[in-house]
Design an enzyme around this catalytic site. Structure first.
Site, short mmCIF file in Angstrom:
data_model
loop_
_atom_site.label_atom_id
_atom_site.label_comp_id
_atom_site.label_asym_id
_atom_site.label_seq_id
_atom_site.Cartn_x
_atom_site.Cartn_y
_atom_site.Cartn_z
CE LYS A 15 -3.36 2.56 2.82
NZ LYS A 15 -4.22 2.57 4.01
CD GLU A 27 -6.83 7.29 10.90
OE1 GLU A 27 -6.17 6.25 10.91
OE2 GLU A 27 -7.07 7.94 9.86
#
Length: 350
Positions: free
Chosen positions: A124, A171
């Site tokens: 990723k 977050e």
């Protein structure tokens, strides 16, 4: 500890040059004045911050994506109860916009990242982009902040350049309160719809998406691996849950732990965690190299950290996403997208 106050409007005392504001469901922290600055690298920051703090003091501010700290020890600070969001900001003046990179160049960067991912050297990578908005009138930071209150972790932090980092992140990188540790990584996203039926369909599709579940698992595994040496116990969800903002659905995992050593500070945990695959990629070193090659912008404090720590080592640090750097008459907004095998270059960034 900061004095608890029930001020109806804590922003009335906000000073963009000397105040840090961090607001969450736990309450609203607002600092006043600057007793000392704490800068330097994140890996040495916990010890330096602890050494400078008096018994009733805290350190607060922002840390860049590259790990450069821009924190301050305030002369005083106050806590207020959690505040609801204010009315949407009205940005005065005429505005011009400039995307960096251009949409076409960003799509091309994503395509190049997918080629790199196909080699198997990376799982990723997160690619960022920015949008510069320029006005013919000064930007009022307090007006920008009001509608952000009540949305995740709202924040404003002064930066050495004279700009202000402003945003509302959904977050939580890590919090520590006593021996209790919480991290809440988000990875895997889908745009919401104003149509309720379509919105539910998109949420269900995200929860069932093998691609997004794989992306999320990479982040959860990295967070778990980073926290395990510090925790006597970790509760890691087996599957993610759905969480949402006004515009996006996210896959979310709330990871809860108990510290082995009460002397482990929240900044020590933050240094072990940052950057997670949610903002960088994995493996970290390879993802950083690709980011340097493909991103034509300096991220600055976007996808870094913002938060606070007190003299006991307690505190909260959110991931600095959904944010902008504010200059006198300029807003520089940031967004990014996690790229994994199967990603579509045309999908919305987070």
């Amino acid at each position: 500890m900061p004095q608890l106050t029930t001020a109806a409007d804590p922003l009335a005392d906000y000073d963009r040059a000397t105040s840090v504001l961090v607001a969450s469901s736990r309450g609203t922290l607002l600092t006043h004045g600057i007793r000392a600055a704490v800068d330097g690298r994140l890996d040495t920051l916990p010890a330096r911050a602890a050494a400078i703090l008096g018994a009733d003091e805290l350190v607060a501010g922002a840390i860049s994506f590259d790990g450069a700290a821009d924190l301050l020890v305030p002369e005083s600070a106050t806590w207020s109860p959690a505040l609801p969001a204010g009315a949407p900001a009205f940005l005065r003046g005429g505005w011009s916009t400039r995307p960096l990179p251009s949409p076409a160049d960003y799509i091309e960067a994503v395509r190049q990242a997918l080629v790199e991912l196909s080699t198997g050297r990376l799982d990723k990578v997160v690619l960022a982009r920015s949008l510069e908005l320029r006005s013919n009138e000064p930007v009022n930071v307090a007006e920008l902040l009001r509608p952000l209150l009540g949305h995740g972790y709202a924040f404003a932090a002064p930066l050495p350049s004279g700009t202000t980092l402003v945003g509302a992140s959904p977050e939580l990188l890590v919090s520590r309160h006593g021996l209790s540790v919480v991290s809440n990584p988000l990875a895997g996203s889908a745009a919401r719809s104003p149509d309720p039926a379509e919105d539910r369909r998109r949420a269900a599709a995200l929860l069932a998406s093998a691609k997004d579940r794989r992306e999320h698992r990479l982040v959860v595994e990295a967070v778990t691996e980073a926290l395990q040496p510090y925790c006597a116990h970790l509760d890691v969800p087996r599957v993610p849950e759905l969480t949402s903002t006004d515009t996006l659905w996210h896959l979310s995992s709330r990871i809860v732990g108990r510290l082995r050593d009460p002397d482990t500070s929240v900044l020590t945990l933050a240094a072990a965690l940052h950057p997670t695959p949610a903002v960088c990629g994995t493996p970290t070193a390879e993802a950083r190299q690709l980011i340097q090659r493909l991103e034509p912008i300096d991220r600055g404090h976007y996808s870094g950290l913002v938060g606070w720590m007190d003299a006991r080592g307690d505190g909260e640090w959110a991931v600095a996403i959904r944010c902008a750097e504010v200059a006198e008459n300029t807003l520089r907004l940031f967004a990014g997208a996690g790229i994994v095998a199967g990603s579509d270059p045309r999908r919305r960034a987070r």
